[in-house]
Design an enzyme around this catalytic site. Structure first.
Site, PDB file in Angstrom:
ATOM      1  N   ASP A  55       0.828  -1.203   0.000  1.00 47.73           N
ATOM      2  CA  ASP A  55       0.000   0.000   0.000  1.00 47.73           C
ATOM      3  C   ASP A  55       0.867   1.260   0.000  1.00 47.73           C
ATOM      4  O   ASP A  55       2.074   1.211   0.250  1.00 47.73           O
ATOM      5  CB  ASP A  55      -0.901   0.028   1.239  1.00 47.73           C
ATOM      6  CG  ASP A  55      -1.889  -1.117   1.267  1.00 47.73           C
ATOM      7  OD1 ASP A  55      -2.292  -1.576   0.184  1.00 47.73           O
ATOM      8  OD2 ASP A  55      -2.259  -1.548   2.380  1.00 47.73           O
ATOM      9  N   TYR A 113       5.706 -10.265   6.390  1.00 51.75           N
ATOM     10  CA  TYR A 113       5.668  -8.833   6.669  1.00 51.75           C
ATOM     11  C   TYR A 113       6.172  -8.585   8.092  1.00 51.75           C
ATOM     12  O   TYR A 113       5.960  -9.404   8.992  1.00 51.75           O
ATOM     13  CB  TYR A 113       4.239  -8.292   6.547  1.00 51.75           C
ATOM     14  CG  TYR A 113       3.774  -8.124   5.118  1.00 51.75           C
ATOM     15  CD1 TYR A 113       3.921  -6.904   4.458  1.00 51.75           C
ATOM     16  CD2 TYR A 113       3.196  -9.182   4.428  1.00 51.75           C
ATOM     17  CE1 TYR A 113       3.498  -6.756   3.150  1.00 51.75           C
ATOM     18  CE2 TYR A 113       2.772  -9.035   3.116  1.00 51.75           C
ATOM     19  CZ  TYR A 113       2.921  -7.816   2.477  1.00 51.75           C
ATOM     20  OH  TYR A 113       2.519  -7.660   1.179  1.00 51.75           O
TER      21      TYR A 113
END
Length: 264
Positions: A55, A113
């Site tokens: 993002d 992540y």
């Protein structure tokens, strides 16, 4: 012109300089910067495939891209030429030639992540842009119990941005971990694939559990039939990193990201 060859590149970037990875009209993205630089070198349009679509504002230390191009000078020279034509916010650790069926997204076994939370009562101004400054006291045991509940195959509808929730929101989380590093907490989440904002919503919900605003029994319900409104807020983008993407066999000849990032 030479032979059309498929390459894979291991890249890192400072996400604060980009509006995410995926190309968007009139907004600078990592994909656009990569494709523009490679097209200059190729003297013909090059399209890249990314292992993960980060993002806006999210960083990467172990992003992988694959692409096809004509280049007669070898992968090491390509790495140097590519980095010389990219914005300074993108670094290229390694470029290798791969089999024609290699695809940075489809060939990935899993993605990891990492999210960094700062618990100190003072600022680190040179790291502020890479940390979530969250001074609220946490019950770390509750946070770890919450992360354990995330593991496995669940319906993560409550942990996806509502506008982007697919019909099937079931995903598999392979592993989670919480590490205390001084005043910093590092949360890692490993899964085969992720929904939009999924990691950040997981971290935002973990904050509510760790501060006592949500119970673990409420989380059980969220994973069965929960809505986005019932989960926690979306944690800030600036503290999230695409950390590693796993392939078997690994395409890297220089040890992958571990050579650079094991100290973190």
């Amino acid at each position: 012109m030479g032979v059309l060859t498929r390459y894979a590149a291991l890249i890192s970037y400072d996400g604060s300089a980009f509006h995410g990875f995926q190309r968007q009209r009139n907004l600078l993205t990592v994909q656009e910067a990569m494709e523009d630089a490679l097209s200059i070198l190729n003297k013909k349009t090059v399209k890249v495939v990314g292992a993960g679509r980060t993002d806006s504002g999210v960083h990467a230390l172990g992003q992988v891209v694959s692409f096809d191009m004509f280049w007669p000078h070898g992968p090491d020279t390509l790495r140097k030429a590519l980095e010389a034509n990219l914005p300074s916010a993108i670094g290229v650790f390694e470029v290798v030639s791969v089999d024609k069926d290699f695809d940075a997204r489809r060939s990935a076994l899993w993605r990891k992540y990492a999210y960094f939370v700062w618990k100190g009562n003072y600022r680190l101004p040179h790291l502020d842009r890479y940390l979530w400054r969250n001074g609220k006291p946490w019950d770390v045991n509750k946070a770890k119990a919450f992360l354990s509940m995330m593991k496995g195959h669940h319906d993560f509808s409550a942990f996806c941005r509502k506008a982007d929730r697919p019909e099937d929101a079931r995903r598999t989380i392979i592993d989670t971990e919480l590490e205390n590093i001084g005043h910093m907490i590092k949360v890692t989440i490993t899964g085969r694939s992720f929904l939009t904002n999924m990691v950040r919503i997981i971290v935002g919900t973990m904050d509510e559990v760790a501060t006592g605003r949500k119970s673990l029994s409420e989380i059980e319900l969220l994973l069965k039939n929960g809505s986005r409104e019932e989960a926690g807020p979306t944690a800030p983008a600036n503290a999230l990193f695409l950390w590693e993407v796993k392939y078997d066999p690994s395409p890297w000849t220089k040890g992958g990201y571990r050579l650079c990032w094991d100290w973190m």
